[in-house]
Enzyme design. Structure first.
Site, short mmCIF file in Angstrom:
data_model
loop_
_atom_site.label_atom_id
_atom_site.label_comp_id
_atom_site.label_asym_id
_atom_site.label_seq_id
_atom_site.Cartn_x
_atom_site.Cartn_y
_atom_site.Cartn_z
N ASN A 36 21.60 69.02 79.68
CA ASN A 36 22.64 69.91 79.98
C ASN A 36 22.91 70.12 81.60
OD1 ASN A 36 23.06 70.41 77.29
ND2 ASN A 36 21.32 71.93 77.32
N HIS A 123 24.93 79.37 68.44
CA HIS A 123 23.71 79.30 68.66
C HIS A 123 22.78 79.93 67.81
CE1 HIS A 123 24.78 77.65 73.16
NE2 HIS A 123 24.00 76.77 72.61
N GLU A 169 30.82 80.89 70.61
CA GLU A 169 30.27 80.33 71.86
C GLU A 169 31.98 79.84 72.25
OE1 GLU A 169 27.55 77.03 71.85
OE2 GLU A 169 26.82 77.94 69.86
N SER A 173 27.64 73.60 71.18
CA SER A 173 26.94 72.76 71.90
C SER A 173 26.70 71.48 71.17
CB SER A 173 25.16 73.52 71.98
OG SER A 173 25.15 73.79 70.69
N ASP A 198 29.67 83.10 74.36
CA ASP A 198 28.47 82.57 75.03
C ASP A 198 29.21 81.47 75.58
OD1 ASP A 198 26.41 81.18 75.68
OD2 ASP A 198 25.39 81.00 73.71
N HIS A 201 27.82 76.30 77.52
CA HIS A 201 28.04 74.99 77.95
C HIS A 201 29.56 75.09 78.59
CE1 HIS A 201 24.56 73.28 75.84
NE2 HIS A 201 24.95 74.24 74.96
N LYS A 231 21.64 75.37 82.54
CA LYS A 231 22.53 74.18 82.40
C LYS A 231 23.46 73.50 83.43
CE LYS A 231 22.62 75.10 77.22
NZ LYS A 231 21.62 76.20 77.33
#
Length: 383
Positions: A36, A123, A169, A173, A198, A201, A231
């Site tokens: 990541n 997640h 998110e 991910s 979240d 990423h 990340k």
């Protein structure tokens, strides 16, 4: 002591092995198509120099205690002030990891009598936090704003009187797709709900100056965001940003914050420098987006739908074939990992191909060529 107390654990490991689900640790090897470290910051000279300079001026390695005791270092407070300003939020709090931060948010903020609506593919840390919290929680179909609203409507019709929390998110991910944030924020406004986003990423990669896909909504009193430092920022830890009142509540009522030893002050220095790099070195994002576009064109040529992000999944389905493809790619020098249940739903085992600045355009082309060959060699009939 005989082995009887260990027998059930050993049986579980053997059962996982029979299902091709036994996890093992393997060393780093080959070209990076699995990390990541999207912007290549983890090994950057600038972050390394920031650590050397901090040590030279006396920054301690360890925090020595929780933030509420003697563990509250100037480096933590400097990072939090810079992060709040950078992301456009009222306040920021630094946690030891993104996992702990997600768990902390969803176990502490939604209250008894509230409803938490959680995207089914969010997640694992968000699911764990929801299960540990006091609010009722339900899962909503992935990226389906209508399903979220239906869950809220049903809860209200059944007599639900508390606050509503929505947790998603911004960039997922394992699928590399994005949440419908604009629709979800409008939905939250209609229902007086909070949203926990979240940005793990997304931070560093997307949005103006890498401020994330939720950048346009930060600073609102119903938005709480998590910006992972481990990340694209190349460090470790997690930054929670949101209204000052909610951050102060976490300081007073969030057990993972109150009772944990604070993150290393050195890591706060690194994360702070990484935020500065996002503003100072925009070409890193430009170069990554170019790699994403190139990879998208290549995989599309072979019938794979591009994700449009730096995370490109290739769903194979069968666990055994997925792991065989991954192993053969690794043998060719491409570090690509297979992802199996329970991390992803049954029947959706996949390769998770990650695009970073640790590889170049030629590496991507070579990887796709190898991938096409290996897939042909590992047909279901050949396994």
């Amino acid at each position: 002591m005989n082995g009887a107390p260990l027998a059930s654990y050993d049986a579980t490991l053997k059962r996982l092995a029979r299902k091709d689900r036994l996890r093992t640790l393997s060393p780093r090897a080959g070209l990076d198509f699995s990390s990541n470290d999207y912007l290549g910051l983890a090994s950057s000279r600038r972050l390394g120099d920031a650590v050397v300079t901090a040590i030279a001026r006396g920054t301690p390695v360890g925090a020595t205690g929780s933030r509420l005791l003697r563990g509250n270092a100037p480096e933590h407070e400097q990072l939090e002030a810079d992060a709040a300003a950078f992301f456009g939020a009222d306040r920021a709090l630094f946690f030891g990891s993104g996992y702990i931060a997600n768990f902390a948010l969803l176990s502490a903020l939604p209250q008894k009598g509230d409803l938490l609506v959680l995207d089914e593919l969010a997640h694992a840390s968000m699911h764990e936090g929801a299960q540990a919290g006091r609010a009722q929680f339900v899962l909503a179909a992935h990226n389906d704003a209508t399903a979220v609203e239906d869950a809220i409507t049903r809860w209200r019709a059944a007599g639900g009187m508390g606050c509503v929390w929505i947790a998603v998110e911004s960039l997922y991910s394992m699928d590399g797709d994005c949440a419908p944030l604009e629709s979800l924020v409008a939905l939250a406004d209609r229902h007086g709900a909070f949203i926990v986003i979240d940005e793990a990423h997304s931070t560093g990669v997307w949005g103006p100056e890498g401020r994330g896909l939720a950048a346009a909504f930060e600073g609102r009193d119903n938005i709480v965001a998590l910006h992972t430092c481990g990340k694209a920022l190349g460090a470790s830890g997690g930054l929670v940003t949101g209204p000052r009142t909610l951050c102060e509540y976490l300081i007073n009522r969030c057990r993972p914050f109150i009772y944990a030893t604070a993150p290393s002050p050195l890591m706060a220095v690194v994360a702070r420098e990484a935020l500065a790099m996002l503003a100072d070195e925009p070409m890193r994002r430009v170069q990554l987006h170019e790699r994403v576009a190139s990879a998208g064109q290549l995989v599309n040529r072979w019938g794979v739908t591009p994700s449009g992000s730096q995370i490109q999944p290739l769903v194979i389905g069968d666990v055994r074939r997925t792991m065989a493809v991954a192993a053969r790619l690794q043998a060719r020098g491409f570090d690509i990992r297979g992802i199996r249940p329970p991390t992803v739903p049954e029947g959706t085992s996949r390769l998770r191909i990650s695009l970073t600045l640790n590889i170049g355009e030629a590496d991507i082309s070579a990887m796709v060529e190898a991938l096409v060959e290996v897939l042909a060699q590992t047909s279901p009939e050949a396994i």
